[in-house]
Motif scaffolding. Structure first.
Motif, short mmCIF file in Angstrom:
data_model
loop_
_atom_site.label_atom_id
_atom_site.label_comp_id
_atom_site.label_asym_id
_atom_site.label_seq_id
_atom_site.Cartn_x
_atom_site.Cartn_y
_atom_site.Cartn_z
N ILE A 230 0.84 -1.20 0.00
CA ILE A 230 0.00 0.00 0.00
C ILE A 230 0.87 1.24 0.00
CG2 ILE A 230 -1.59 1.39 1.38
CD1 ILE A 230 -2.97 -1.11 2.30
N PHE A 231 1.80 1.29 0.94
CA PHE A 231 2.61 2.50 1.09
C PHE A 231 3.67 2.63 0.02
CE2 PHE A 231 0.91 1.93 5.43
CZ PHE A 231 0.28 3.17 5.56
N LYS A 232 4.09 1.50 -0.57
CA LYS A 232 5.02 1.58 -1.70
C LYS A 232 4.34 2.15 -2.93
CE LYS A 232 7.97 -2.30 -0.24
NZ LYS A 232 8.43 -3.69 -0.55
N THR A 233 3.07 1.84 -3.10
CA THR A 233 2.32 2.27 -4.28
C THR A 233 1.63 3.61 -4.07
OG1 THR A 233 1.88 -0.09 -4.68
CG2 THR A 233 0.65 1.49 -6.01
N PHE A 234 1.16 3.83 -2.85
CA PHE A 234 0.43 5.06 -2.51
C PHE A 234 1.10 5.67 -1.27
CE2 PHE A 234 -2.50 1.86 -4.17
CZ PHE A 234 -3.06 2.50 -5.27
#
Length: 382
Positions: A230-234
């Protein structure tokens, strides 16, 4: 059901579109087909149903890639501060997503959109698009012929849905591990690289918001297992993490997941369920807990008991944490949804661990560390 048959059917379904731009989807599909052949548990209807599901997933992926080839500027559109609702299965993620989806300022992924991304609905037509209308007719049949399933879990065509179908279009979704017995795939999906599936998911949101914008509020319990992606993409994402007694949640999850398995398989395969599902459910708690040490400022703890006791009060606190205005439209929308959807609207869902030959003690090792941080277990037998 062979790899080539599925690919050929997807090409035909899309009118001859080329295969997806990258080959990441192939590994998961090949593994699923290997497991189906080795386990030899699918009924004839199950083979047909799973084949259709795989074809639909691949065809949807092809359509998304084609849209991006024709509209390359869309890939640069930001997905601003999306909110992800996650947690152990059966802990209030659905209730939270429906309440937040009732706020007209928010944008959910609707169930009918999951396999109908392209073309996106016309502006203002999210709930009047002919594809949505057709899916509502499917809802009527589901409620008529499967009331027990609806009592466990029901998602209307024009309501928020999980993002499992987005990951399924890269064949890296935990959805497949619940529907049928796929032991090799079930182990692999817990540890595989999810960068391509989350990148595909982002493209879907970019396409959908070209015609109907809003603050993205997205729900998928298994985001808990894949939370680093999640945090890598967003990078500016915010996470609402729901919490409930894990023993009760597991009992409810086993009941819900097992309900449809006899439709696809010759038997529910209880040994598979006991072997694979507790590990999955344990990781739903373990991985967010680990990431909270680094990104705790971006994660909000929402407790099931508080949510059920006073949904609007619980959501007001969530909105305050998000620094969102609590508008009259939001409150009215949520109150309206609650009035139309009282708990048990489609019947009572009863469940217990004993039904599956399990006890709390059997599951304690999977949740011991989690319960030290979030002591939500009750004294009631699940």
């Amino acid at each position: 059901m062979t790899f080539d048959e599925i690919v050929d059917a997807a090409r035909a379904k899309t009118g001859g579109l080329p295969d997806p731009d990258i080959s990441s989807w192939q590994e998961g599909l090949e593994m699923l087909l290997y497991d189906h052949a080795k386990q030899n548990l699918l009924t004839e209807w199950g083979k047909q149903s799973m084949t259709n599901r795989y074809v639909m997933a691949l065809a949807s992926r092809m359509q998304v890639d084609e849209f991006m080839r024709r509209n390359p500027h869309v890939v640069d559109a930001p997905i601003e501060r999306p909110v992800f609702i996650l947690g152990l299965v059966r802990t209030g993620t659905t209730l939270t997503s429906h309440l937040m989806g009732a706020d007209p300022a928010n944008r959910s992924l609707l169930r009918w959109e999951a396999y109908n991304v392209v073309p996106p609905a016309a502006p203002g037509a999210l709930k009047t698009d002919p594809r949505c209308v057709a899916e509502r007719k499917v809802d009527e049949e589901v409620l008529k012929h499967n009331p027990k399933g609806a009592a466990m879990h029901f998602e209307p065509a024009d309501g928020p849905t999980e993002c499992v179908n987005m990951l399924a279009q890269d064949f890296r979704s935990m959805m497949f591990t619940a529907m049928t017995s796929v032991p090799t795939y079930a182990d692999w999906v817990l540890f595989c690289d999810q960068s391509t599936s989350y990148a595909h998911r982002k493209r879907v949101f970019q396409i959908l918001q070209t015609t109907n914008k809003g603050r993205w509020v997205l729900k998928m319990p298994s985001d808990s297992v894949f939370i680093p992606w999640i945090f890598k993409t967003f990078p500016d994402a915010r996470v609402i993490w729901t919490h409930r007694d894990p023993f009760a949640a597991c009992a409810s999850s086993f009941s819900m997941r097992s309900h449809s398995r006899p439709i696809f398989q010759k038997d529910v395969d209880l040994p598979y369920m006991r072997c694979k599902w507790p590990v999955q459910l344990g990781l739903h708690c373990r991985r967010p807990m680990e990431l909270a040490r680094e990104r705790g400022d971006a994660m909000y703890n929402l407790y099931y008991d508080d949510l059920v006791a006073d949904p609007l009060a619980a959501l007001k606190k969530v909105y305050a944490w998000l620094d969102w205005d609590w508008s009259a439209d939001a409150e009215q929308g949520m109150q309206g949804w609650l009035a139309e959807n009282p708990q048990g609207r489609f019947g009572k869902h009863s469940y217990s661990l004993a039904e599956w030959g399990m006890t709390r003690r059997d599951l304690e090792p999977y949740f011991a560390d989690y319960l030290k941080v979030h002591p939500v277990a009750t004294s009631r037998e699940a």
